[in-house]
Design an enzyme around this catalytic site. Sequence first.
Site, short mmCIF file in Angstrom:
data_model
loop_
_atom_site.label_atom_id
_atom_site.label_comp_id
_atom_site.label_asym_id
_atom_site.label_seq_id
_atom_site.Cartn_x
_atom_site.Cartn_y
_atom_site.Cartn_z
N ASN A 1 -15.86 2.40 -21.49
CA ASN A 1 -14.80 1.45 -21.16
C ASN A 1 -13.99 1.21 -22.43
OD1 ASN A 1 -13.38 -1.04 -20.24
ND2 ASN A 1 -14.88 -0.97 -18.58
N ILE A 2 -12.81 0.66 -22.27
CA ILE A 2 -12.02 0.34 -23.46
C ILE A 2 -12.44 -1.00 -24.05
CG2 ILE A 2 -9.97 1.75 -23.01
CD1 ILE A 2 -8.67 -0.76 -21.77
N GLN B 1 -15.44 3.40 -6.77
CA GLN B 1 -14.83 2.24 -6.11
C GLN B 1 -13.37 2.54 -5.82
OE1 GLN B 1 -16.06 -1.62 -8.29
NE2 GLN B 1 -16.59 0.00 -9.72
N ASN B 2 -12.89 3.69 -6.32
CA ASN B 2 -11.46 3.97 -6.23
C ASN B 2 -11.08 4.55 -4.87
OD1 ASN B 2 -11.46 3.11 -8.81
ND2 ASN B 2 -11.29 5.13 -9.75
N HIS C 1 -15.30 1.93 -1.50
CA HIS C 1 -14.25 1.05 -0.96
C HIS C 1 -13.26 1.80 -0.08
CE1 HIS C 1 -15.17 -1.90 -4.48
NE2 HIS C 1 -16.05 -1.99 -3.51
N TYR D 1 0.82 -1.22 0.00
CA TYR D 1 0.00 0.00 0.00
C TYR D 1 0.85 1.27 0.00
CZ TYR D 1 -4.33 -2.52 0.14
OH TYR D 1 -5.39 -3.32 -0.23
N CYS E 1 -4.10 0.69 21.19
CA CYS E 1 -4.07 -0.74 21.53
C CYS E 1 -2.84 -1.45 20.95
CB CYS E 1 -5.36 -1.43 21.07
SG CYS E 1 -5.44 -1.67 19.29
N GLY F 1 -15.11 2.84 -16.56
CA GLY F 1 -13.83 2.20 -16.22
C GLY F 1 -13.91 1.17 -15.11
N THR F 2 -14.96 0.36 -15.15
CA THR F 2 -15.02 -0.74 -14.17
C THR F 2 -15.35 -2.04 -14.91
OG1 THR F 2 -16.06 -1.61 -12.17
CG2 THR F 2 -17.45 -0.20 -13.55
C1 BJW Z 1 -10.69 1.76 -18.97
C2 BJW Z 1 -9.52 2.43 -19.22
C3 BJW Z 1 -9.67 3.70 -19.76
C4 BJW Z 1 -8.93 0.59 -18.41
N1 BJW Z 1 -10.89 4.16 -20.01
N2 BJW Z 1 -11.88 2.24 -19.22
C5 BJW Z 1 -17.20 -15.45 -3.95
C6 BJW Z 1 -16.28 -15.64 -2.91
C7 BJW Z 1 -15.96 -14.61 -2.02
C8 BJW Z 1 -16.52 -13.39 -2.15
C9 BJW Z 1 -17.42 -13.21 -3.19
C10 BJW Z 1 -17.76 -14.21 -4.07
N3 BJW Z 1 -18.68 -13.72 -4.94
C11 BJW Z 1 -18.88 -12.44 -4.64
C12 BJW Z 1 -18.13 -12.13 -3.58
C13 BJW Z 1 -18.07 -10.84 -2.92
C14 BJW Z 1 -16.86 -10.04 -3.34
C15 BJW Z 1 -16.79 -9.98 -4.87
O1 BJW Z 1 -17.51 -9.23 -5.50
N4 BJW Z 1 -15.91 -10.79 -5.46
C16 BJW Z 1 -15.82 -10.89 -6.92
C17 BJW Z 1 -14.36 -10.68 -7.35
C18 BJW Z 1 -16.32 -12.24 -7.31
N5 BJW Z 1 -17.10 -8.76 -2.78
C19 BJW Z 1 -16.64 -8.46 -1.58
O2 BJW Z 1 -15.92 -9.20 -0.93
C20 BJW Z 1 -17.12 -7.15 -1.02
N6 BJW Z 1 -17.67 -7.39 0.26
C21 BJW Z 1 -18.74 -8.14 0.43
O3 BJW Z 1 -19.38 -8.57 -0.52
O4 BJW Z 1 -19.08 -8.37 1.74
C22 BJW Z 1 -19.97 -9.46 2.00
C23 BJW Z 1 -19.15 -10.73 2.10
C24 BJW Z 1 -18.56 -11.03 3.30
C25 BJW Z 1 -17.80 -12.22 3.42
C26 BJW Z 1 -17.63 -13.07 2.30
C27 BJW Z 1 -18.21 -12.72 1.09
C28 BJW Z 1 -18.97 -11.55 0.99
C29 BJW Z 1 -15.95 -6.20 -0.85
C30 BJW Z 1 -15.30 -5.86 -2.13
C31 BJW Z 1 -14.08 -4.99 -1.87
C32 BJW Z 1 -13.25 -4.80 -3.14
N7 BJW Z 1 -11.97 -4.34 -2.75
C33 BJW Z 1 -11.04 -3.98 -3.81
C34 BJW Z 1 -9.69 -3.59 -3.16
C35 BJW Z 1 -9.77 -2.22 -2.50
C36 BJW Z 1 -8.50 -1.87 -1.84
C37 BJW Z 1 -7.31 -1.82 -2.78
O5 BJW Z 1 -7.34 -1.13 -3.82
O6 BJW Z 1 -6.32 -2.44 -2.46
O7 BJW Z 1 -11.57 -2.89 -4.56
S1 BJW Z 1 -10.77 -5.25 -5.01
C38 BJW Z 1 -10.67 -4.17 -6.40
O8 BJW Z 1 -11.79 -4.45 -7.26
C39 BJW Z 1 -10.88 -2.76 -5.84
C40 BJW Z 1 -11.78 -2.17 -6.88
O9 BJW Z 1 -12.49 -1.07 -6.34
C41 BJW Z 1 -12.67 -3.32 -7.26
C42 BJW Z 1 -13.32 -3.18 -8.62
O10 BJW Z 1 -12.37 -3.18 -9.64
P1 BJW Z 1 -12.52 -2.20 -10.88
O11 BJW Z 1 -12.46 -0.81 -10.41
O12 BJW Z 1 -13.68 -2.59 -11.67
O13 BJW Z 1 -11.14 -2.47 -11.66
P2 BJW Z 1 -10.80 -3.60 -12.74
O14 BJW Z 1 -9.34 -3.65 -12.88
O15 BJW Z 1 -11.52 -4.86 -12.45
O16 BJW Z 1 -11.43 -3.00 -14.09
C43 BJW Z 1 -10.91 -1.85 -14.71
C44 BJW Z 1 -11.77 -1.55 -15.93
O17 BJW Z 1 -11.32 -0.36 -16.51
C45 BJW Z 1 -11.67 -2.64 -17.01
O18 BJW Z 1 -12.98 -2.97 -17.46
C46 BJW Z 1 -10.88 -1.96 -18.14
O19 BJW Z 1 -11.28 -2.40 -19.43
C47 BJW Z 1 -11.26 -0.52 -17.91
N8 BJW Z 1 -10.31 0.47 -18.39
N9 BJW Z 1 -8.44 1.58 -18.84
C48 BJW Z 1 -11.97 3.35 -19.70
N10 BJW Z 1 -8.57 4.42 -20.07
#
Ligand code: BJW
Length: 253
Positions: A214-215, A98-99, A116, A64, A151, A188-189
């Site tokens: 999105n791209i 989400q960022n 997030h 981080y 703590c 962009g998600t």
């Molecule tokens: C462009 C571009 C340009 C590029 N122009 N576009 C099965 C097992 C366990 C859990 C789960 C499960 N099924 C579902 C879950 C729940 C889980 C989940 O959703 N998992 C999936 C992966 C399946 N969710 C959670 O765990 C959430 N909590 C929850 O549900 O609680 C209840 C629960 C409790 C106990 C057990 C299970 C559930 C919490 C989710 C937290 C996500 N955290 C992160 C990390 C944050 C901290 C950090 O940054 O370190 O958040 S993970 C990461 O993914 C981050 C992001 O916010 C999030 C979303 O990603 P994002 O933003 O969409 O990025 P990418 O890379 O995926 O996509 C980028 C996009 O941009 C792409 O489409 C490109 O094409 C595009 N792009 N350049 C336009 N120039």
Amino acid sequence: MQDKPIFRITKSTKISVLSGAGISAESGIPTFRSADGLWNDANLVKLATPRGFLADPERGWEFYDKRRQNMAACKPNHAHLSLAQMEKDGYDITVITQNIDRLHQRAGSTGVIELHGTVWELKCSNPSCAMSPFENHDVPLKEKYPICDYCHSPLRPNVVFFEEMLDEKVVRAANARTLDTDLFLVIGTSGIVYPAAGFAELAKMNGAYVVELNIEETQLTYFCDETRLGKCGETLPALLEEFTGGEYKFISG
Ligand code: BJW
């Protein structure tokens, strides 16, 4: 086949944005799931879980801290800036992001809903500790990993790790705004992570006009009214100008 009507934005249009890592990609912040994305390394994914981070806080903070250093050096791009300018020009626009990088706020957007959390706040990793999250902008961090004054547990970034619940108030705010939206932009998600992706579905079910920028196509594409492919730093200002019939002009300077 009849052309789809072009959506018209006026100052009374309620616009909501769900943004993801792709909106910050053109600023130089890596996404998670692209070919060179952070989550290609399974060990890094583990660090973004409560157990993984606590198992090795020094390693967790190394990850981080590096990302904070990069984020601090990056600037908002045309996508962030065009949304902020829209708001400043008097349009009703709310960003649900989400960022964790705060680039929307640095661009000038106010009232951003951070689903997030943010890497610029720290909190105690001990859920029973009374310490509240606090701002910290030390870049790099002063110590290998910071410790709670109360703590003595390791501190952690105030972000939502996998398997953690999102803050209830934050989810409620995002939900309420989504249900009160005419135009919902999904920018962009990958739409893979829930509950965040669910807001785009909710907006559509509630009758909003949903446009994805999105791209590439995503798993949300099938229900969007339009998907505009391309870098959002280019497609977003163009879309905002088009939908306002030219009343809004993005000033990039
Ligand atoms: C462009 C571009 C340009 C590029 N122009 N576009 C099965 C097992 C366990 C859990 C789960 C499960 N099924 C579902 C879950 C729940 C889980 C989940 O959703 N998992 C999936 C992966 C399946 N969710 C959670 O765990 C959430 N909590 C929850 O549900 O609680 C209840 C629960 C409790 C106990 C057990 C299970 C559930 C919490 C989710 C937290 C996500 N955290 C992160 C990390 C944050 C901290 C950090 O940054 O370190 O958040 S993970 C990461 O993914 C981050 C992001 O916010 C999030 C979303 O990603 P994002 O933003 O969409 O990025 P990418 O890379 O995926 O996509 C980028 C996009 O941009 C792409 O489409 C490109 O094409 C595009 N792009 N350049 C336009 N120039």
